[in-house]
Design an enzyme around this catalytic site. Sequence first.
Site, mmCIF file in Angstrom:
data_model
loop_
_atom_site.group_PDB
_atom_site.id
_atom_site.type_symbol
_atom_site.label_atom_id
_atom_site.label_comp_id
_atom_site.label_asym_id
_atom_site.label_seq_id
_atom_site.Cartn_x
_atom_site.Cartn_y
_atom_site.Cartn_z
ATOM 1 N N GLU A 1 124.096 -45.590 -74.408
ATOM 2 C CA GLU A 1 125.252 -45.602 -73.501
ATOM 3 C C GLU A 1 125.032 -46.725 -72.508
ATOM 4 O O GLU A 1 124.021 -46.758 -71.801
ATOM 5 C CB GLU A 1 125.388 -44.260 -72.770
ATOM 6 C CG GLU A 1 125.939 -43.172 -73.675
ATOM 7 C CD GLU A 1 126.233 -41.866 -72.939
ATOM 8 O OE1 GLU A 1 126.736 -40.940 -73.589
ATOM 9 O OE2 GLU A 1 125.960 -41.772 -71.725
ATOM 10 N N ASP B 1 129.109 -40.790 -59.792
ATOM 11 C CA ASP B 1 127.685 -41.078 -59.912
ATOM 12 C C ASP B 1 126.922 -40.816 -58.628
ATOM 13 O O ASP B 1 127.431 -41.031 -57.529
ATOM 14 C CB ASP B 1 127.480 -42.541 -60.332
ATOM 15 C CG ASP B 1 127.818 -42.746 -61.790
ATOM 16 O OD1 ASP B 1 127.155 -42.106 -62.632
ATOM 17 O OD2 ASP B 1 128.750 -43.519 -62.094
ATOM 18 N N TYR C 1 130.636 -35.072 -74.664
ATOM 19 C CA TYR C 1 129.608 -35.223 -73.630
ATOM 20 C C TYR C 1 129.725 -34.020 -72.709
ATOM 21 O O TYR C 1 130.715 -33.880 -71.984
ATOM 22 C CB TYR C 1 129.865 -36.525 -72.871
ATOM 23 C CG TYR C 1 128.780 -36.924 -71.879
ATOM 24 C CD1 TYR C 1 128.288 -36.033 -70.919
ATOM 25 C CD2 TYR C 1 128.265 -38.218 -71.883
ATOM 26 C CE1 TYR C 1 127.304 -36.418 -70.023
ATOM 27 C CE2 TYR C 1 127.287 -38.615 -70.969
ATOM 28 C CZ TYR C 1 126.815 -37.701 -70.049
ATOM 29 O OH TYR C 1 125.864 -38.079 -69.143
#
Lengths: 394, 256
Positions: free
Chosen positions: B44, B55, B170
């Site tokens: 990734e 994040d 995911y």
Amino acid sequence: MTDYYNLPDEKGHFGPYGGLFVSETLMQPLDELKKAYEYYKQDPEFLAELDHDLKHFVGRPSPLYHAARWSERLGGAQIYLKREDLNHTGAHKINNTVGQALLAKRMGKKRIIAETGAGQHGVATATVAARFGMECVVYMGAEDIKRQAINVYRMRLLGAEVRAVESGSKTLKDALNEAMRDWVTNVDNTFYIIGTVAGPDPYPAMVRDFQTIIGRETREQISPDVLIACVGGGSNAIGLFYPFLEDKHVSIYGVEAAGDGLETGNHAAPLCAGKPGVLHGNRTYLMSDQNGQIIETHSISAGLDYPGVGPEHAWLKDNGRVNYVAVTDKEALIAFHDLTRLEGIIPALESSHALAYCQKIAPTLDKDKIIVVNLSGRGDKDIHTVATLEGIEI
Amino acid sequence: MSRFTNCFNKKTALIPFITAGDPNPNLTVPLMHTLVEAGADLIELGIPFSDPMADGPVIQRASERALAAGTSLTKVLAMVKQFRVDNQTTPVVLMGYLNPIEIMGYEKFAKAAQDAQVDGILTVDLPPEEATEFTKILKNYNIAPIFLIAPTTTTERIKKIASQSEGYLYYVSLKGVTGSANLDLNSVAEKLTEIKKHSNLPIGVGFGIKDAKTAAQVATISDAVIVGSALVQLIENTSEDQVLEVASAFIREFNE
């Protein structure tokens, strides 16, 4: 055909703008928030409590003040100021935080978070959190903390924890990123009070609805020809404009921050000089570079120093109902001083942008025309900034 | 899609995440090869963005370093193309935020990604509700749209997400940002069982895999283990001339 009062659609879109651009973890909480809001906005008990608080805690309705000397000086239209600066905590921001805090209470959330730029929304959030006995964390860019020391202390007095955000440009956009990160982590017990008409659905519509009290009162107070308000995220502007959108004879101006001038690139005027993109949960006009990175903005006013704008404004720009213009730091400062000297009212630097545009167009209009300027906040928080610019140490 | 098939055919796949251009753009392709040699089954590759809302601090700083070093989406695509000169088998999935892609244009992006032989794209801030047009274009160019499933995702949404996804799903192991630390294995296992009921796609688990021990535990219940912040932190702590060696040792440890 344009029907201003049926937007956003069920997915939160204002034409191509708005929507729901967040990571998956927030989809369910946003859905929960939307359902709660849809329910309570029609609940008579909720609305009665909101009305009661707006009257007794905020001090509404806010006066509409005829700035006679200033109008006389400019020699044209009659200028009226919608005095949101007289609200409790000194700005329009509290109209929204009262509404969202009442919603948070009903949703059983005991912890409130918020982002703030100039500190006005942070103070308004800390205020309602104190009143309702909720834990409160406010994220604020480290740069803004320096610019707005008094508001930081005010929030701390109110029992809020102010967390400095050191990432990115250390301003409002980064505070918003950090508040989102907090929310995604503490989503079970936390209510995120967004301070403007941006963010993912349902925030743009919900914050607008809480702020339209400004325009609804104005309609009862006068019949204007022209409306002017400053636009950062755009909550005070949409609050004034929205109830007038279908009154075709009313000209409407949203005033962005041109900073050092649009031609210099140092500004915060996405509607005047940006292009559509996606940030902070919605599609809207943004200031980004050719690679899609968000660029740093500049305005003398911390509250306008933001690279995006509410999606409903993006849509109102495209369909031409609202004229979006920009004034520079310098022009805003002139208006700041003029209003202070002529009317005995110290305006916030944000609101000074709306006043500066008023100074431009009032002289071009007949004396029987009526301009309403949204005086969205008071300028006490800005006197350090203004003094520093003039080389005065307080 | 064949590169995905090979990758998920064996044991639990190991998927490292790195931010393209971190610490500098010249190091990214060598680092990708090193990761593969050390046992990575899929890579990734993060597209750096100025406002990485989902994040944690580690990947935020990596984005800042990569941007400061001049990385752009165009350059990231060029890196994948460069990687493919010597590697035709390891899938590469880009991971990032929508705005750089939106500014480039969906069609232009998809075409360039196909040209660079990118296998999939995960756009963190683009849920399926807003992705209809983008997904359609990606599929035209044989790029797999990959979506997140979170602990808060309802059954109804799992079905919707699974129906739009290709390549793999995911699963975000916890409520939080990347690099958080409180992964609860039991609740992950429970959710994976539920997801399996609605999809035959392999499931990768990421967000809270902080060390080889956690990875080993997660490997017992998932098809792939995704390690991001721990690796990116290591890159941050290592001088540039040591990065390949240190990253290699780290991935080997995970692979055991």
